[in-house]
Scaffold this active site. Structure first.
Site, PDB file in Angstrom:
ATOM      1  N   HIS A 161      -8.414   1.521  -3.607  1.00  0.00           N
ATOM      2  CA  HIS A 161      -9.312   1.353  -2.458  1.00  0.00           C
ATOM      3  C   HIS A 161      -9.954   2.715  -2.198  1.00  0.00           C
ATOM      4  CE1 HIS A 161      -9.500   0.430   2.178  1.00  0.00           C
ATOM      5  NE2 HIS A 161     -10.701   0.534   1.629  1.00  0.00           N
TER       6      HIS A 161
ATOM      7  N   MET B  72     -11.961   5.039  -0.289  1.00  0.00           N
ATOM      8  CA  MET B  72     -12.562   5.352   1.010  1.00  0.00           C
ATOM      9  C   MET B  72     -13.217   6.710   0.858  1.00  0.00           C
ATOM     10  SD  MET B  72      -9.375   3.883   3.225  1.00  0.00           S
ATOM     11  CE  MET B  72      -8.313   3.957   1.794  1.00  0.00           C
TER      12      MET B  72
ATOM     13  N   ASP C 259      -4.572   3.933  -1.859  1.00  0.00           N
ATOM     14  CA  ASP C 259      -5.598   4.326  -0.886  1.00  0.00           C
ATOM     15  C   ASP C 259      -6.101   5.729  -1.184  1.00  0.00           C
ATOM     16  OD1 ASP C 259      -5.914   2.133   1.011  1.00  0.00           O
ATOM     17  OD2 ASP C 259      -3.787   2.443   1.417  1.00  0.00           O
TER      18      ASP C 259
ATOM     19  N   HIS D 117      -1.455  -1.227  -4.124  1.00  0.00           N
ATOM     20  CA  HIS D 117      -2.687  -0.771  -3.474  1.00  0.00           C
ATOM     21  C   HIS D 117      -2.639   0.751  -3.343  1.00  0.00           C
ATOM     22  CE1 HIS D 117      -6.171  -1.540  -0.825  1.00  0.00           C
ATOM     23  NE2 HIS D 117      -5.685  -0.616  -0.005  1.00  0.00           N
TER      24      HIS D 117
ATOM     25  N   ASP E 160      -6.676  -5.899   4.654  1.00  0.00           N
ATOM     26  CA  ASP E 160      -5.967  -4.615   4.621  1.00  0.00           C
ATOM     27  C   ASP E 160      -5.958  -4.022   6.024  1.00  0.00           C
ATOM     28  OD1 ASP E 160      -4.930  -2.139   3.928  1.00  0.00           O
ATOM     29  OD2 ASP E 160      -6.696  -1.482   2.809  1.00  0.00           O
TER      30      ASP E 160
ATOM     31  N   MET F 149      -8.619   8.622  -0.103  1.00  0.00           N
ATOM     32  CA  MET F 149      -9.407   9.073   1.057  1.00  0.00           C
ATOM     33  C   MET F 149      -9.924  10.481   0.804  1.00  0.00           C
ATOM     34  SD  MET F 149      -7.009   7.755   4.150  1.00  0.00           S
ATOM     35  CE  MET F 149      -6.252   6.118   4.127  1.00  0.00           C
TER      36      MET F 149
ATOM     37  N   SER G   9       0.854  -1.186   0.000  1.00  0.00           N
ATOM     38  CA  SER G   9       0.000   0.000   0.000  1.00  0.00           C
ATOM     39  C   SER G   9       0.886   1.231   0.000  1.00  0.00           C
ATOM     40  CB  SER G   9      -0.870   0.007   1.256  1.00  0.00           C
ATOM     41  OG  SER G   9      -1.327   1.331   1.492  1.00  0.00           O
TER      42      SER G   9
ATOM     43  N   MET H  63     -11.575  -5.255   5.974  1.00  0.00           N
ATOM     44  CA  MET H  63     -10.650  -4.347   6.662  1.00  0.00           C
ATOM     45  C   MET H  63     -10.289  -4.941   8.026  1.00  0.00           C
ATOM     46  SD  MET H  63      -9.963  -1.914   4.620  1.00  0.00           S
ATOM     47  CE  MET H  63      -8.954  -0.957   5.758  1.00  0.00           C
TER      48      MET H  63
HETATM   49  C1  DX5 Z   1      -5.960   2.061   5.848  1.00  0.00           C
HETATM   50  C2  DX5 Z   1      -5.597   1.737   4.418  1.00  0.00           C
HETATM   51  C3  DX5 Z   1      -4.568   0.704   4.322  1.00  0.00           C
HETATM   52  C4  DX5 Z   1      -3.249   1.087   4.930  1.00  0.00           C
HETATM   53  C5  DX5 Z   1      -2.653  -0.126   5.535  1.00  0.00           C
HETATM   54  O1  DX5 Z   1      -6.977   2.990   5.841  1.00  0.00           O
HETATM   55  O2  DX5 Z   1      -6.728   1.312   3.714  1.00  0.00           O
HETATM   56  O3  DX5 Z   1      -4.381   0.285   2.985  1.00  0.00           O
HETATM   57  O4  DX5 Z   1      -2.326   1.611   4.033  1.00  0.00           O
HETATM   58  O5  DX5 Z   1      -1.503   0.261   6.213  1.00  0.00           O
HETATM   59  P1  DX5 Z   1      -0.813  -0.710   7.257  1.00  0.00           P
HETATM   60  O6  DX5 Z   1      -0.351  -1.911   6.511  1.00  0.00           O
HETATM   61  O7  DX5 Z   1       0.320   0.125   7.772  1.00  0.00           O
HETATM   62  O8  DX5 Z   1      -1.841  -1.034   8.309  1.00  0.00           O
HETATM   63 ZN    ZN Z   2      -6.400   0.272   1.761  1.00  0.00          ZN
END
Ligand code: DX5
Ligand code: ZN
Length: 225
Positions: A64, A66, A33, A31, A172, A35, A7, A134
């Site tokens: 992903h 969010m 992320d 991956h 994740d 947000m 990620s 998650m």
């Molecule tokens: C959290 C993200 C994850 C995050 C995981 O909101 O969706 O993808 O990057 O990070 P680690 O592996 O550090 O928990």
């Molecule tokens: Zn993620």
């Protein structure tokens, strides 16, 4: 088939292309992320960054989302070169979001938070390509793995197997060498890891170590050792 998926959230955002280069040899997918500051209390990146990274990598981009309104951005992600987009079941409208994601030529994933019950995604299992459980509350990297999600991962695995579904089961949050064996034994096959990989001086080696730990657990079979 086991996939190790770094990620980028824990990479240096000032040098994302280099980060991708550093981790590629140990990565099956990447991956990304996304947000929005509403669905989660954090802001990250969007389609323009995906488009820029696309020019530096041929890896599968596993995005992903969010976000409260992923439907407004699916087309932009597809055009930017995303290979898969995963939406959270908590935002609603899941059936049409999954259908739209597939219509745009991407693989469609559905994610659920640690406190969302498996039942919430059951109706969509036949209409998605990936289920993301998650194992932390989304929003930030570096949080601790929540072991109480393990029974839900087992439930998802059983349901996908029962339906002979080809959909992938992804986890994740808090995945590292210690927790990878647990999720693999519970039935996950796509392992996202951020801080465990990018906090290491040699991210590609950190990814390999997670893979090795997961493979060992797989070889030993479910719920043993
Ligand atoms: C959290 C993200 C994850 C995050 C995981 O909101 O969706 O993808 O990057 O990070 P680690 O592996 O550090 O928990
Ligand atoms: Zn993620």
């Amino acid at each position: 088939m086991l996939r190790i998926v770094p990620s980028l959230l824990s990479a240096d955002f000032g040098g994302l292309a280099e980060a991708v280069g550093e981790v590629s040899s140990g990565a099956d997918w990447l991956h990304v992320d996304v947000m929005d500051g509403h669905f989660v209390p954090n802001l990250t990146i969007g389609p323009p960054v995906v488009a820029s990274l696309r020019r530096h990598s041929g890896l599968f981009f596993d995005c992903h989302l969010m976000m409260d309104n992923p439907g407004d951005y699916l087309e932009a992600f597809a055009q930017a070169g995303a290979d898969g987009c995963t939406v959270h079941v908590e935002v609603g409208d899941t059936a049409s979001l999954l259908a739209e994601t597939r219509r745009l030529g991407m693989r469609a994933g559905v994610a659920l938070n640690p406190d969302t019950s498996f039942r919430a995604i059951e109706p969509f299992l036949a209409h998605c390509d990936l289920v993301l459980c998650m194992t932390v509350f989304p929003g930030f990297g570096g949080q601790s793995f929540m072991a109480d999600v393990l029974p839900k991962i087992e439930q998802a695995r059983a349901a996908l197997d029962r339906a002979r579904s080809p959909a992938e089961l992804e986890v994740d949050g808090g995945i590292d060498e210690e927790t990878a064996p647990l999720v693999v034994r519970a039935g996950a096959r796509v392992l996202v890891a951020g801080s465990a990989i990018f906090d290491d001086e040699r991210p590609w080696e950190a990814a390999r170590r997670i893979r090795l730990a997961a493979e060992k657990a797989l070889a030993r079979g479910p719920r043993q050792g």
